[in-house]
Design a protein around this motif. Structure first.
Motif, short mmCIF file in Angstrom:
data_model
loop_
_atom_site.label_atom_id
_atom_site.label_comp_id
_atom_site.label_asym_id
_atom_site.label_seq_id
_atom_site.Cartn_x
_atom_site.Cartn_y
_atom_site.Cartn_z
N GLY A 1 -45.10 63.75 13.13
CA GLY A 1 -46.31 63.04 13.49
C GLY A 1 -47.60 63.81 13.30
N SER A 2 -47.56 65.13 13.49
CA SER A 2 -48.74 65.97 13.35
C SER A 2 -48.27 67.42 13.24
CB SER A 2 -49.70 65.80 14.54
OG SER A 2 -49.03 66.07 15.77
N ILE A 3 -49.20 68.31 12.87
CA ILE A 3 -48.83 69.70 12.59
C ILE A 3 -49.61 70.64 13.51
CG2 ILE A 3 -48.93 71.52 10.84
CD1 ILE A 3 -48.47 69.37 8.73
N PRO A 4 -48.90 71.56 14.19
CA PRO A 4 -49.58 72.54 15.02
C PRO A 4 -50.22 73.64 14.17
CG PRO A 4 -47.22 72.94 15.04
CD PRO A 4 -47.44 71.68 14.25
N GLY A 5 -51.23 74.27 14.73
CA GLY A 5 -51.98 75.28 13.97
C GLY A 5 -51.44 76.68 14.07
#
Length: 372
Positions: free
Chosen positions: A188-192
């Motif tokens: 769903g999304s990507i951590p930094g």
């Protein structure tokens, strides 16, 4: 912080007190005119502005972006699917080398138990990260994501840029194609994570086997182009100089100008215990200084997150007056920082009380900073 040969072009003792004050006032007027400050301006503030002045600057900018007194948080869990890693970063106390008896790959049974517990505690997402494990093929990651999405209604915030770059190289796929397939499988999304300091001379010293600066940025660029959002991070307080910190911030700001894909920026200090990188531990004032300067410099990123996990509850609370509008996660489970001897934990109720006692209203959010 340890010095390198790199020159900042500024010294703490440059100029008289009057000229220093004039410099600070000139930069502040630039900020008030909604102009971007340069890296040189940032360094001038770093060296010459007192901590409370930086706090007031950052707090004013925070309230210009978020006029209410709301502080957000997310209920989630860090799940490390494997600790086996070939990177061997000098700052990491969590990893196990391939063939190590301490190495593991999470079982489906354990994964299901952890996710169900997260949901039972009101969690809305998992942070799914792991080591660069040479024994896992691309199908492993696809099957892992599909297994989670087939069994649970939960957002997957997963796979940092070094992981995605490693998976792409190992699978002989482009970054774009790798992300596209992971997204189709449920990411769903990507951590930094894995940013550390986005300067190759520093990365060569602390994590030489991990992707360098440009591949990290390219993962985020391609993810944003595919409509995914991500966070951005910075781990400081090891072998970098202040000049490196502002180079890092500059690269994040430039990519945000290009893609507008970063939801938040999270700086935190390196935790040296149990690692192979032996440096003095950065103190709270250094953390608050860099946090405030992150808010001041990153005019194009809406949310700045406090790191109570590395700083503890009181400094996490203080960070709310130094530019932070988000206090991060309840951290139902966290392994990487705790492996370095830091073990601050809070329940959702404790986190809410921390926010309330500082004079703010706590609001639970999702990964995209929508109120729940």
């Amino acid at each position: 912080m340890k010095k390198t040969d790199r020159s900042d072009g500024l010294n703490r003792s440059d100029g008289s007190d009057r000229s220093i004050q004039q410099t600070i006032e000139k930069i502040w007027k630039k900020i008030q005119r909604k102009e971007r400050i340069s890296q040189k301006d940032g360094l001038a503030l770093y060296y010459n502005a007192d901590l409370l002045t930086l706090g007031r600057m950052a707090e004013k900018i925070r309230f210009e972006k978020h006029s209410d007194r709301i502080v957000t948080f997310v209920v989630d869990r860090n799940i490390n699917y494997t600790n086996i890693c070939v990177s061997g970063c000098r700052f990491c106390a969590f990893f196990a080398a391939p063939k190590s008896k301490k190495g593991y790959v999470i079982s489906r049974e354990s994964l299901k138990q952890k996710i169900q517990e997260t949901l039972d505690l009101g969690g809305t997402q998992i942070l799914l990260q792991g080591g660069m494990n040479p024994d896992l093929d691309f199908d492993y990651y696809i099957d892992l994501l599909k297994f989670i999405k087939d069994n649970f209604d939960i957002h997957i915030h997963g796979f940092s840029p070094p992981e995605i770059n490693f998976i792409a190289e190992k699978s002989s796929l482009s970054i774009e194609e790798t992300i596209k397939r992971l997204k189709d499988a449920g990411l769903g999304s990507i951590p930094g994570g894995g940013a550390e300091i986005l300067c190759d001379d520093i990365r060569q010293k602390v994590s030489p086997n991990k992707c360098m600066t440009e591949p990290w940025l390219e993962v985020m660029r391609q993810a944003h182009k595919l409509g995914m959002r991500s966070s951005a991070t910075m781990m400081f307080g090891h072998v970098e100089t202040p000049a490196h910190i502002f180079e890092h911030l500059g690269r994040i700001r430039d990519l945000q100008d290009e893609t507008n894909g970063f939801t938040a920026f999270i700086p935190w200090t390196f935790q040296p215990d149990n690692t192979r990188l032996k440096v003095r531990k950065a103190h709270a004032a250094e953390y608050l200084r860099v946090l405030a300067l992150s808010r001041i410099f990153l005019a194009n990123i809406d949310n700045i997150q406090a790191s109570w996990v590395t700083q503890g509850d009181k400094i996490g609370q203080t960070a709310l007056f130094f530019g932070a509008n988000d206090i991060g996660s309840t951290m139902i489970e966290e392994n990487v920082v705790s492996s370095a001897g830091v073990d601050f934990m809070m329940t959702e109720q404790q986190l809410k009380r921390l926010i309330t006692e500082a004079g703010f209203e706590p609001k639970q959010r999702d990964c995209f900073y929508n109120f729940l």
